[in-house]
Each structure stands twice: as C-alpha cells, then as structure tokens.
Scaffold this active site. Structure first.
Site: not given
Ligand SMILES: NC(=O)C1=CN([C@@H]2O[C@H](COP(=O)(O)OP(=O)(O)OC[C@H]3O[C@@H](n4cnc5c(N)ncnc54)[C@H](OP(=O)(O)O)[C@@H]3O)[C@@H](O)[C@H]2O)C=CC1
Ligand SMILES: Cc1cn([C@H]2C[C@H](O)[C@@H](COP(=O)(O)OP(=O)(O)O[C@H]3O[C@@H](C)C(=O)[C@@H](O)[C@H]3O)O2)c(=O)[nH]c1=O
Length: 310
Positions: A30, A54-55, A79, A143, A147
C-alpha cells in the site's frame, strides 16, 4: 522595468517548501501504491520506511514529523501476516495497535489530518448482508483484534482521524497478492487450492489509494469502508481472473477454508459495503483492466533466464 536584485533572486529560495504528505510503511504494497498514485496526481510526498520512521517508537515518530512538517500523515505500516500473528501477537499488537495510536497522537497534537487502515477481519462473519461502518466489530483472530483496538484507540485520541476498512488487495503493481498467486499457478499449469466457502470483497489497490486520498483531501473522518463492488469466494476470484486471462480454470481446486488448516480463524463472510456511498467500481471491471498486465509480468518473469552459478 524592475531591475532584479539579489533579494528577488533568492526570494524563491526562501519560500517555504511545499508541505508533503507523509507516508509510513513506504516499502509495503500500500505504501508503494500511495507513492505511485501521488506522483500521478502531483501530490508532494515523503515516504518513510521503518528505518526512517518506526511507528511504534514515539521519538522516531516525533523526529520524522518535525523534520518533514507534513500537511497530513497516511499510515500504511502494519503487520499483515494473519496466521503468524496468532503466535507473534506481541509484535502484531505493537505494529497494528500501538503504532497507529502513537502516530495519531502526534498528528492530533499538531492538528494535522491522519489516515490509517483497518480490515474486514474485524468482523465475525455472522451477518448475512454486507457489513457497513456502523456494524460492531467482533474479530475471530489476533490480527482482526489488533485492528479493532487500533480503530478504538486512534479515534479515542483523534476523533477526526480517518480510518479506512478494506480487504483482499489485488494489484498489478506487485506480486504479493492472491490474484497474482492464482494467475502464476495457472500460467505454470500448477494446481491452486482456493477457499470456496468464504465470501470477501476484493479491493483494487489503485482505486483504494485514489478514494482514500479523496476522503483525506475532503477532510472526511471516522470509519469508512472502501472495497470494490462485488462479493466473491477466493475460488470464484481465482476462476474469474483465470477466465479473463484465457486460462483453463480447472487448475483452481476448491477447498473449504477449514481444509487449509490455517492458524487463524477467518470469518466465513466479510463483504464490505458503505452507508456513506459506494464510490468504487466493480471487481469485474477492475480485474478486466489489470489481468493482462499481470499476465504480461508473469510471463516475462518466467521467461527470464535463471541465473546459474558459474
Ligand atoms: N493486504 C491486504 O489485503 C490488506 C491490507 N490491509 C491493511 O493495509 C495496510 C497495508 O497492508 P500491506 O501494504 O498489504 O502490508 P505490507 O506488509 O505490504 O506493508 C506493510 C509495511 O509496514 C511496515 N512496517 C511494519 N511495522 C512497522 C513499523 N513499526 N514502523 C514502520 N513500518 C512498519 C513493513 O515494513 P517491514 O517490511 O520492515 O516489515 C511493511 O513494509 C495494513 O495496515 C494492512 O492491515 C487491510 C486489508 C487488506
Ligand atoms: C484464502 C486463500 C489463501 N491462499 C494463499 C494466499 C496467501 O499466500 C496465503 C494467505 O492468504 P491471504 O493472506 O491473502 O489470506 P488472508 O490472510 O485471509 O488475507 C487477508 O489479509 C489481511 C492482511 C487482511 O486484512 C484481509 O482483508 C485479507 O486480505 O494463502 C490460497 O492459496 N488460497 C486461498 O483460498
């Protein structure tokens, strides 16, 4: 004709620099998407990784905000290893709950806008219609609880904060998402197990970033649900993407979520809608837009010569 003197020539140099938008979690999915979209929209940003901000460290947060003097802060740090969080709960709460509250307090003190992200996993899945902002969170895993607590603590110390709940990212801009995993398996004709009994709202990351920025610029506050229109099981999503990529969808192997034996329980239903206006396009339209780009990247990657030790 005005003859310019040194004061005029250096005046520009003394103009206050444009205040940037500060983005945390710069190296994540993101965080990097915010940098891309802000560049496209001409929004000045400063993007900081964990090493620069570091948040979870109040001193690090204060120093970064004082140094960069942002007009607003977007927290994409977090995380996201849902299953690992069950055992690694201290780090999960530190990074998902404590960190955002620290940044919110720093923004509240300076009276600058703050945006942070939550998840559909705050819900327990017992509702039979899409979850809206006023539904009560009841998370099933660490997790999701981290949140839920972040939403509570951020809004307690900064009622004007903007908290966007979203879910299930997909994007052509990086490969760490479910749709990429599925298409890569299909391209390589490998079986791909996917849950066929969990309904979610897939979210196209470029849309999420654009709509979140629009809400931030409009000074919206409180909890907003942002996800694309349409609810899918993971298996449906994998088959839809595969079909759009002209792949035979038989590589998708439907499984119950339980069969995965994942450490963290997931809600069987976590579809998101909004009481405040559904602003995002359909999943189908967005998938259609990005599947070809994803397949292009996948086939390029798989054709790259594999380096062998000389
Ligand atoms: N991915 C998804 O499908 C979804 C994500 N979200 C939310 O969106 C946000 C972003 O997710 P996403 O981009 O997928 O996550 P990523 O893991 O790709 O990115 C998260 C980043 O946060 C950094 N980070 C972790 N802890 C700290 C800290 N203490 N200080 C500064 N940086 C830190 C990590 O750094 P490092 O690499 O060093 O660990 C990493 O680069 C999160 O809040 C997640 O919960 C919500 C719904 C769905
Ligand atoms: C659910 C699912 C996951 N996977 C794989 C994809 C990935 O490598 C691993 C875990 O899947 P995901 O992490 O996407 O599933 P999940 O951890 O449920 O994904 C979640 O992420 C967090 C951060 C959120 O906030 C949620 O909104 C959601 O996006 O398992 C499959 O192969 N098949 C499946 O049907």
């Amino acid at each position: 004709m005005k003859v310019l003197d040194m004061n005029d020539l250096t005046a520009d140099l003394q103009k206050p620099a444009v205040q940037p938008l500060l983005i945390t979690g710069a190296h994540g999915t993101l965080g990097r998407a915010f940098q891309r979209v802000c560049a496209i929209r001409g929004i000045e940003t400063v993007s900081l990784g964990r090493e620069e901000m570091d948040i979870t460290d109040p001193i690090s947060v204060e120093k970064a905000i004082a140094q960069h003097n942002p007009w607003a802060v977007v927290n994409t740090a977090g995380y996201v290893r849902v299953d690992e969080a069950e055992a690694d709960f201290e780090r999960c709460y530190r990074e998902n709950t404590t960190g955002p509250a620290i940044v919110a307090a720093a923004c509240a003190y300076r009276e600058i806008p703050f945006l942070t992200f939550s998840s559909d996993l705050v819900f327990d899945g017992n509702k039979s219609a899409a979850y809206v902002e006023t539904d009560t969170p009841s998370p099933l895993n660490v997790y999701g609880n981290s949140k839920r607590l972040a939403e509570r603590d951020v809004l307690a110390c900064m009622p004007n904060a903007l908290v966007v709940r979203t879910s299930a990212f997909f994007s052509p801009w990086d490969e760490y998402n479910f749709v990429y995993f599925a298409l890569r398996a299909g391209h390589h004709k490998q079986a791909f197990e996917a849950a066929d009994d969990v309904l979610i709202s897939p979210t196209y990351v470029p849309d999420l970033v654009n709509e979140s920025l629009n809400l931030l610029i409009d000074e919206e506050k409180g909890v907003w649900h942002l996800a694309n229109q349409g609810s899918y099981t993971w298996a449906d999503l994998a088959r839809l993407a595969a079909d759009m990529a002209n792949l035979d969808t038989s590589f998708v192997v439907p499984r119950s979520m339980q069969a995965f034996g994942l450490a963290a329980a997931r809600p069987m239903y976590s579809v998101l809608s909004s009481e405040q206006g559904n602003m995002m396009s359909s999943v189908e339209e967005r998938l259609g837009r990005c599947v070809s780009e994803m397949m292009h990247n996948i086939s390029n990657l798989s054709e790259e010569p594999i380096a062998v030790a000389s």
